[in-house]
Design an enzyme around this catalytic site. Structure first.
Site, PDB file in Angstrom:
ATOM      1  N   GLU A 103     -20.907 -19.180  21.398  1.00 33.98           N
ATOM      2  CA  GLU A 103     -21.687 -20.312  21.891  1.00 33.98           C
ATOM      3  C   GLU A 103     -22.149 -21.150  20.727  1.00 33.98           C
ATOM      4  O   GLU A 103     -22.370 -20.659  19.629  1.00 33.98           O
ATOM      5  CB  GLU A 103     -22.874 -19.813  22.714  1.00 33.98           C
ATOM      6  CG  GLU A 103     -22.391 -19.217  24.009  1.00 33.98           C
ATOM      7  CD  GLU A 103     -23.505 -18.903  24.975  1.00 33.98           C
ATOM      8  OE1 GLU A 103     -24.677 -19.126  24.651  1.00 33.98           O
ATOM      9  OE2 GLU A 103     -23.176 -18.431  26.069  1.00 33.98           O
ATOM     10  N   CYS A 341     -31.514 -21.431  19.586  1.00 31.91           N
ATOM     11  CA  CYS A 341     -30.825 -20.526  18.675  1.00 31.91           C
ATOM     12  C   CYS A 341     -31.415 -19.135  18.836  1.00 31.91           C
ATOM     13  O   CYS A 341     -32.596 -18.973  19.055  1.00 31.91           O
ATOM     14  CB  CYS A 341     -31.074 -20.957  17.240  1.00 31.91           C
ATOM     15  SG  CYS A 341     -30.485 -22.587  16.905  1.00 31.91           S
TER      16      CYS A 341
HETATM   17  N1  SAH Z   1     -28.702 -13.698  12.069  1.00 30.37           N
HETATM   18  C1  SAH Z   1     -29.432 -14.761  11.533  1.00 30.37           C
HETATM   19  C2  SAH Z   1     -29.173 -16.101  12.192  1.00 30.37           C
HETATM   20  C3  SAH Z   1     -29.064 -16.147  13.698  1.00 30.37           C
HETATM   21  S1  SAH Z   1     -30.499 -15.954  14.677  1.00 30.37           S
HETATM   22  C4  SAH Z   1     -30.912 -14.456  11.539  1.00 30.37           C
HETATM   23  O1  SAH Z   1     -31.316 -13.516  12.197  1.00 30.37           O
HETATM   24  O2  SAH Z   1     -31.653 -15.168  10.861  1.00 30.37           O
HETATM   25  C5  SAH Z   1     -31.416 -17.464  14.438  1.00 30.37           C
HETATM   26  C6  SAH Z   1     -32.929 -17.255  14.592  1.00 30.37           C
HETATM   27  O3  SAH Z   1     -33.303 -17.045  15.977  1.00 30.37           O
HETATM   28  C7  SAH Z   1     -33.451 -16.040  13.843  1.00 30.37           C
HETATM   29  O4  SAH Z   1     -34.658 -16.330  13.182  1.00 30.37           O
HETATM   30  C8  SAH Z   1     -33.680 -15.048  14.966  1.00 30.37           C
HETATM   31  O5  SAH Z   1     -34.552 -14.047  14.582  1.00 30.37           O
HETATM   32  C9  SAH Z   1     -34.210 -15.946  16.052  1.00 30.37           C
HETATM   33  N2  SAH Z   1     -34.209 -15.352  17.387  1.00 30.37           N
HETATM   34  C10 SAH Z   1     -33.509 -14.302  17.837  1.00 30.37           C
HETATM   35  N3  SAH Z   1     -33.778 -14.054  19.136  1.00 30.37           N
HETATM   36  C11 SAH Z   1     -34.676 -14.978  19.513  1.00 30.37           C
HETATM   37  C12 SAH Z   1     -35.354 -15.251  20.728  1.00 30.37           C
HETATM   38  N4  SAH Z   1     -35.124 -14.554  21.810  1.00 30.37           N
HETATM   39  N5  SAH Z   1     -36.235 -16.274  20.753  1.00 30.37           N
HETATM   40  C13 SAH Z   1     -36.443 -17.034  19.656  1.00 30.37           C
HETATM   41  N6  SAH Z   1     -35.828 -16.842  18.480  1.00 30.37           N
HETATM   42  C14 SAH Z   1     -34.965 -15.815  18.411  1.00 30.37           C
END
Ligand code: SAH
Ligand code: SF4
Length: 347
Positions: A103, A341
């Protein structure tokens, strides 16, 4: 909506040579043009990234035979599944050549242009408990070409993209080489020509990779998903936590080498990491120059976790303010279509 081709109807209804050509393969394009003068590849990139052609017949700078050959060897369709649109967000499912799906999200930004949130892996092996992608497990890394296709897809929709965040599915620093290659192409004048400071990467925090990134001499913005202020809580939420001491050592080395700021992302999860003690511990960690804190609203994704209450958020923020810690709060992009995201999941 499933199985639509972003580039619209094609001349051939069926062409077996195009089987499994669900997207543009830039590696194949480079190979296909390796017997040509070098300027041909530049022309091909211009046609793809600037003129946004969806059939090589539109690349009139090329001789007809070359266009025909490229249409066979490197077709330009991008196959998508569901495309969900909200007023400021579009989320698209893109089908890869092996029929796995990822996605990708486009979000209108404050400059009146758009940010694309790209995926770097199919799924993610890091297994963070709160994350939809983490719960999918890991399928494979994306190639740089598969990363670039996500941007071409939105550009072809007529969207003016001026910002890229590696915050979609996957852990970018576990797919380091392809991610760096994609960043260079996004920034390249002959690629998307997007300013390097308009590219950001978010990582769970892999010290060796942060150190390596600090030597790339690239002004890409770095964000660290912190989400907990001590190892006990971080290891519970993020089982692949390497330990805060090691993590912060690598971050400080990054700052020393690059003189660039680092954004720390902190999700506020109800009753888990949002009490006064956590706020104080977080404040203690954040008291360094070039550290910036971003509080993120948790988007429920079918886990046991919930976003913090307004009351808890206020108490948390008051502690930060008392400690003179500056912070921002991430705007909730795409809440209505579950496109923010970190909550990307392919069903
Ligand atoms: N793997 C990397 C990038 C992808 S996730 C990382 O973890 O940084 C992008 C961001 O979205 C990260 O900060 C992650 O912790 C956050 N994230 C994950 N699940 C989420 C959710 N349910 N609600 C809000 N942010 C979330
Ligand atoms: Fe992977 Fe990032 Fe999700 Fe953790 S938050 S599982 S590192 S995508």
């Amino acid at each position: 909506m499933d199985k639509t081709l972003a580039s619209g109807a094609r001349k051939c209804w069926f062409d077996s040579s195009r089987a499994h050509n669900n997207m543009i393969n830039l590696e194949k394009l480079q190979k296909a043009l390796s017997d040509q003068k070098p300027y041909r590849l530049k022309q091909a990139y211009k046609a793809l990234f600037k003129d946004l052609i969806s059939d090589w017949d539109e690349a009139t700078v090329f001789p007809i035979e070359l266009r025909e050959r490229l249409n066979k060897e490197c077709p330009l369709d991008i196959k998508t599944g569901e495309v969900l649109e909200d007023k400021d967000t579009i989320k698209a499912k893109i089908i890869l050549n092996d029929n796995l799906a990822i996605e990708t999200v486009l979000m209108a930004n404050t400059r009146g242009r758009n940010t694309v949130c790209v995926s770097s892996q199919v799924g993610c092996p890091m297994g963070c408990l709160f994350c939809a992608t983490g719960r999918m497990g890991f399928k494979r890394n994306l190639s740089f070409s598969e990363i670039i296709n996500q941007i071409i897809f939105f550009a072809r929709m007529g969207k003016d993209v001026d910002n890229i965040v590696f915050m979609g599915m996957g852990e970018p620093f576990l797919n380091y080489d392809e991610v760096i290659k994609a960043m260079r192409m996004i920034n390249d004048k002959e690629g998307f020509n997007i300013g390097i400071r308009h590219i950001s990467v978010s990582t769970i925090g892999i010290p060796e990779m942060i150190e390596r990134f600090s030597r790339e001499n690239m002004q890409v913005n770095l964000a660290i998903s912190l989400h907990a202020p001590n190892d006990k809580l971080r290891t519970y939420l993020m089982p692949t936590n390497v330990g805060l001491e090691k993590l912060f050592e690598s971050i400080d080395l990054y700052i020393q080498n690059t003189k660039r700021k680092v954004m720390f992302e902190y999700l506020l999860i109800d009753g888990v990491n949002d009490d006064k003690e956590c706020a104080q511990e977080l404040a203690n960690l954040m008291k360094k120059p070039l550290y910036f804190l971003n509080l993120i609203e948790y988007n429920p994704t079918g886990t046991k976790f919930k976003p913090s209450s307004e009351k808890n958020k206020k108490i948390f923020k008051d502690v930060l303010i008392e400690n003179k810690i500056q912070f921002t709060e991430r705007y909730r992009f795409g809440q209505n279509i579950k496109a923010a995201c970190g909550q990307l999941i392919v069903k």
